[in-house]
Design a protein around this motif. Structure first.
Motif, short mmCIF file in Angstrom:
data_model
loop_
_atom_site.label_atom_id
_atom_site.label_comp_id
_atom_site.label_asym_id
_atom_site.label_seq_id
_atom_site.Cartn_x
_atom_site.Cartn_y
_atom_site.Cartn_z
N GLY A 58 0.91 -1.11 0.05
CA GLY A 58 -0.02 0.17 0.03
C GLY A 58 0.86 1.34 -0.02
O GLY A 58 0.36 2.29 0.38
N LYS A 59 1.93 1.14 -0.43
CA LYS A 59 2.80 2.41 -0.47
C LYS A 59 3.45 2.47 -1.66
O LYS A 59 4.15 1.75 -2.37
CB LYS A 59 4.03 2.14 0.57
N ILE A 60 3.33 3.71 -2.12
CA ILE A 60 3.94 4.04 -3.48
C ILE A 60 4.82 5.24 -3.16
O ILE A 60 4.35 6.46 -2.93
CB ILE A 60 2.90 4.44 -4.46
N LEU A 61 5.95 5.13 -3.85
CA LEU A 61 7.24 6.24 -3.56
C LEU A 61 7.09 7.15 -4.67
O LEU A 61 7.19 6.72 -6.07
CB LEU A 61 8.62 5.57 -3.66
N ARG A 62 6.84 8.48 -4.61
CA ARG A 62 7.05 9.52 -5.35
C ARG A 62 8.43 10.07 -5.45
O ARG A 62 8.96 10.37 -4.40
CB ARG A 62 5.99 10.51 -5.12
N VAL A 63 9.04 10.13 -6.51
CA VAL A 63 10.19 10.83 -6.62
C VAL A 63 10.50 11.89 -7.61
O VAL A 63 10.01 11.92 -8.80
CB VAL A 63 11.41 9.67 -7.17
N ASN A 64 10.66 13.28 -7.23
CA ASN A 64 10.88 14.41 -7.91
C ASN A 64 12.44 14.51 -8.37
O ASN A 64 13.21 15.00 -7.43
CB ASN A 64 10.17 15.55 -7.35
#
Lengths: 630, 630
Positions: free
Chosen positions: B11-17
């Motif tokens: 249930g965890k999605i990593l967002r990388v900018n």
């Protein structure tokens, strides 16, 4: 004769011609059974292929099909049902109806998946099916007799108390358009008037005795599903066992969805007098079941003089409690029990009968019918005596009963003076005891059901309940959230479509909806019985296919989208109760129905599946049949 | 951090900018995961919600999504894959691609279901994900390096040989439009040019190390499915283990469906020189696998001077054997092996690369390209040296390679002189090595695939095989009969629709299609991992939903039914071979595509699901997104 390799279906269909008293056998293969399964879809296959559009439902060209499903007769709760289909004398269109009992499994044990009755006998007969032997027997001495008497007579003359009997009663003989057929006296194929079709053929009964084992491809798998139910029903189906199907009357009344006084109201002041717990505490003397089922949702009641209700005629279920009770404004449970006995003894659908009487009561109260029309009966809501009397008159086609025996639609047309407004029917079939104003998705179901108003193909707990096991179970179909019973959004249409496809599958299987099996368990049961490797996908598509076949049958008879309507009454608000400020919008309903058509891949005008959808359902041949409608 | 109650997804999605070097976390609930699962559908959700139509695929507004599925990382064969998605620089539309290996399960063990890469770094970087810790690290020293070298460097500097690396190679850095991303060197997300997207963001690699256990709701159920495969793969997948994916080259050649000389022919005289068994007998030195899979379909080959092929770059799979072999008329297996090494080392899709070279060869043979254009290379079919040389030139964007690095569609437009006729692409993406003239349903798949020409979402054994386990398995979906590979009837369209929905589901799961699990086994696996009570119905609908999302993405970019076409070549007959007298009719194909639209509930002009179908798929919000396309 038993073909072990074929699992829980024998692949043999008995054809009976009553005109020339001959029989023959249709044998179908696995492909056929996976496509048409049994029940509604099998009926659809044969009716579409073999009936010409426009035939008289009460003439010799109609066919009457009794059909089990591929899991019928397996030792698992819910698998004791059969379906019956024919062109309906009520709707002049599609008719199918289901019943439980013990006759269906007996037919299976005799080696038959289905019986197709053709033609018309010139005198009363009954069929005696003893495994492979099929005999036409005189039924003149049974004609006019109540069902219990007739069944006992048949068992006596065949000298076998274990013979199971499906039969009509005098109502069917008299072509009451909503006459029923019953298995084992108390299990009725009630809807759509198949009893009249059987009566028109002069076929009083089908007596069956089977001695063959039912081959199961994987008995262990079947046992596993069956055992789960045995282990869990006491918790999961407690209310159903204890109070039967009418256990929820108080809840329905509170929610204002207990059909009352011909659907004028949703609450009945006398609800408690006719509720399940009241029955349990007063007239209940026993509980009964269907083949292989421990739930015992069926009732046995006994009432002394002056009613004299015999427990062998069972006891009223919810539909009967409401249709002969609240719908007629009757709060006398003993009178309702007597009415139930009359209907079972005479072979008549309690739902339609109650509707007809309630309709007449409203007409009487509004002055459209007078004492002159009723042979002096004060036909007012709440008159229990009048209710029972009218039931007798209908079965005998006496006086006003002769008119009501035609059903509310035809009766109202003959009565005139705006009576049609009070005929609570769709396509000619009377409404069951479920109020669409309080579970609006059911309204779509009523409108689109090829049977006319019907709850057996269309209703699901999720339409009303907003939490609990039915909702949890629906996640397996991708329906993740409950929706308000009053929601008519496209999301609700989606939920409706999925559950209705499944309900149609249940009527192909032909399995009871009461045992709370999951979708996967039913899939396991089918696999266990047949040795197939089916999936919920395949089963859902069987259901969708069944509905498509039935809609195609109706289209060929001239039905279009214009006929998918609800009685205007449902667009009026109740004058009291919790739903008083709610209004079922006519435009909203029409929009929802159109949305359903598009979601289902139906032509928006003809309201039948497009050629591409028929292809997708693996029944491309139906496109050709539809061309015959012109 | 491990949430046991959530089963096989975290249930965890990593967002990388990459622009501002920040990270954040998206957390989604069960409803999200049941609806979007992972892979294609998850990508569809985010790309539709977060990309504006018309953005430059190679600009900072594109997003690159790595995503596993809810069963990824379970100890069961097939569950070691991930999907990657972004707006494709090849098609300017939907792009998604899948790969196996060990990186996907490692990401899951680090606690992540997906990574969304946003923005653009101003200098080369790589990501280092060590469980919850995410680090942006300089990659300047890796830029320009071959993948093997870069991976070893990363593992050395992170001081952990068990670090798994997904990365681009120089082709991605150089924005070759069909650059790939690879996991663990040899497992490529080949199609749609995601490597160029990653290159445009200056992101060289994502290094991952996970130390968390994967919570399983019902480990016993997962083990049961896994064990079945372990017990049966030796029999069921024998050929795949022995000869890899190219085991069937001889059979394909015999059936005239081995793409040869830029699809001009279906048979290749040198087929045996490049066939799987030949590889097994000559250059094969080892077999390799993906996470938890015993089948070992991956190859390791070694070739000495002058080729010097390193086994660490694996060995050619069927797609590569055909695209660099028969498609280019090359029967030199060692050259093909070298070509494979170049593509894996430089990070380039072997399918598109082979197509580009074959296209150039045909142009050269037809005089549209000359030695002047090729820097003197005799670019004829069969010239193995030229093939290898052109691969190098493409990755470096040298000479003609710079043009071909744009893909056949753009290259042909620049070349002019009718070259487009020889660009075997759809929507800008080159065709995989499967000949639609011999398995015509695949032609529909090529035409409608939102990715452009693609076999991973669209092909199924049943399109070619007319008997055997895949057909037997399909009965669970209600497909009871095999159909000729040349059949384009509506019945074939139906079969196509069902298998394509399932193929899309597989790419949501993201599960490999090679382990021969039944539909029910996959459903069991999902239930075992997650604790849901799913069904094949729910899973099929996930697949259909994924396709709908991708089509909606394309519609918003301006794609319509007019773009769902095949290269004209496929409507020409072969000049020899068993299919010589067969002709794929263009009108028949157009009709089949239209039939598909109607069956799928798609608007016939816009070629996207209608509002009602989107509702039925539980993604009504997409209707609003579609309005943005205007």
């Amino acid at each position: 004769m038993t073909e072990l390799s074929r699992g829980g279906y024998t692949g043999k269909i008995l054809r009976v011609n009553l005109t020339d008293k001959t029989t023959s056998i249709d044998e179908q293969d696995e492909k056929f059974y996976r496509r048409y399964f049994g029940g509604t879809a099998l009926i659809g296959y044969y009716l579409l292929k073999e009936l010409k559009p426009g035939i008289d439902p009460l003439g010799p060209d109609n066919k009457l099909i009794f059909t089990s499903g591929v899991i019928t007769g397996t030792p698992c709760a819910g698998s004791g049902r059969s379906g019956v289909g024919s062109k309906s004398p009520l709707t002049n269109g599609w008719g199918d109806s289901q019943a439980g009992g013990f006759w269906p499994a007996e037919l299976k044990r005799a080696g038959w998946d289905a019986i197709i009755i053709e033609g018309k006998s010139d005198k009363p007969v009954y069929l005696w099916i003893n495994d492979d032997k099929v005999e036409f027997r005189d039924a003149s001495h049974l004609w006019g007799k109540a069902t219990l008497e007739a069944e006992q007579q048949i068992q006596t003359e065949l000298d076998d108390k274990r013979v199971r009997v499906a039969q009509i009663g005098p109502a069917g003989e008299n072509l009451v358009r909503f006459a029923s057929i019953c298995n084992d006296i108390t299990h009725a194929y009630g809807r759509n008037g198949h009893g009249a079709v059987m009566g028109s053929k002069m076929l009083r009964a089908i007596a069956v005795r089977g001695h063959k084992g039912l081959p199961l491809a994987n008995p262990e798998k079947v046992r596993e599903v069956a055992k789960w139910l045995v282990d869990n029903y006491k918790t999961l189906s407690e209310g159903l066992t204890k109070h039967g199907t009418s256990g929820g009357v108080a809840m329905l009344n509170e929610a204002s969805i207990l059909p009352t006084r011909n659907f004028q109201e949703g609450q009945f002041d006398g609800y408690n007098d006719i509720a399940g717990p009241t029955m349990t505490d007063t007239i209940l003397v026993g509980r009964d079941n269907c083949y292989a089922c421990p739930i015992d949702c069926k009732r046995e009641v006994e009432v002394g003089a002056p009613y004299n209700v015999n427990r062998k005629y069972g006891g009223p279920e919810y539909e009967t409690i409401a249709s002969l009770g609240s719908l007629c404004g009757v709060n006398d449970l003993k009178a309702v029990a007597k009415g139930n006995e009359i209907c079972n003894a005479q072979g008549m659908d309690t739902i339609a009968a109650g509707n007809c009487i309630a309709f007449a009561m409203e007409c009487f109260e509004r002055g459209i019918l007078t004492k002159e029309d009723t042979d002096g009966v004060e036909l007012k809501f709440g008159n229990a005596e009048a209710m029972m009397l009218m039931l007798e008159k209908i079965t005998k086609r006496e006086g006003l009963g002769n008119l009501l025996a035609e059903g509310t639609k035809r009766a109202a047309e003959q009565i005139g003076h705006g009576a049609s407004e009070y005929a609570m029917q769709i396509k000619g079939q009377e409404l069951p005891m479920h109020e669409p104003r309080g579970k609006v998705a059911l309204g779509i179901g009523y409108a689109i059901s090829p049977t006319g108003a019907d709850h057996v193909h269309n209703m699901h707990d999720s339409m009303f309940a907003v939490e609990g096991p039915p909702l949890e179970g629906l996640k397996a179909l991708g329906i993740q959230e409950p929706l308000s019973p009053l929601d008519l959004s496209p999301a609700k249409v989606r939920m409706f479509k999925y559950v209705v496809d499944w309900r149609h599958f249940q009527n192909c299987a032909v399995i009871c909806g009461f045992p709370p099996f999951s979708y996967e368990q039913i899939s396991d049961l089918v696999n266990g019985a047949t040795g197939w490797n089916t999936s919920v996908w395949e089963l859902m598509k069987v259901g969708e296919r069944a509905l498509a076949l039935a809609r195609a049958f109706n289209a060929r008879e001239g039905y279009t989208a214009k006929d998918d309507i609800l009685p205007e009454r449902f667009y009026q608000s109740f004058s009291s109760g919790p739903l008083m400020d709610e209004k079922l919008g006519k435009e909203d309903m029409q929009k929802a129905i159109k949305t359903y058509y598009k979601m289902a891949g139906w032509d928006p005008e003809l309201a039948v599946p497009t050629a591409e959808k028929l292809e997708e359902l693996d029944i491309a041949w139906v496109t050709e049949e539809l061309e015959k409608s012109a």
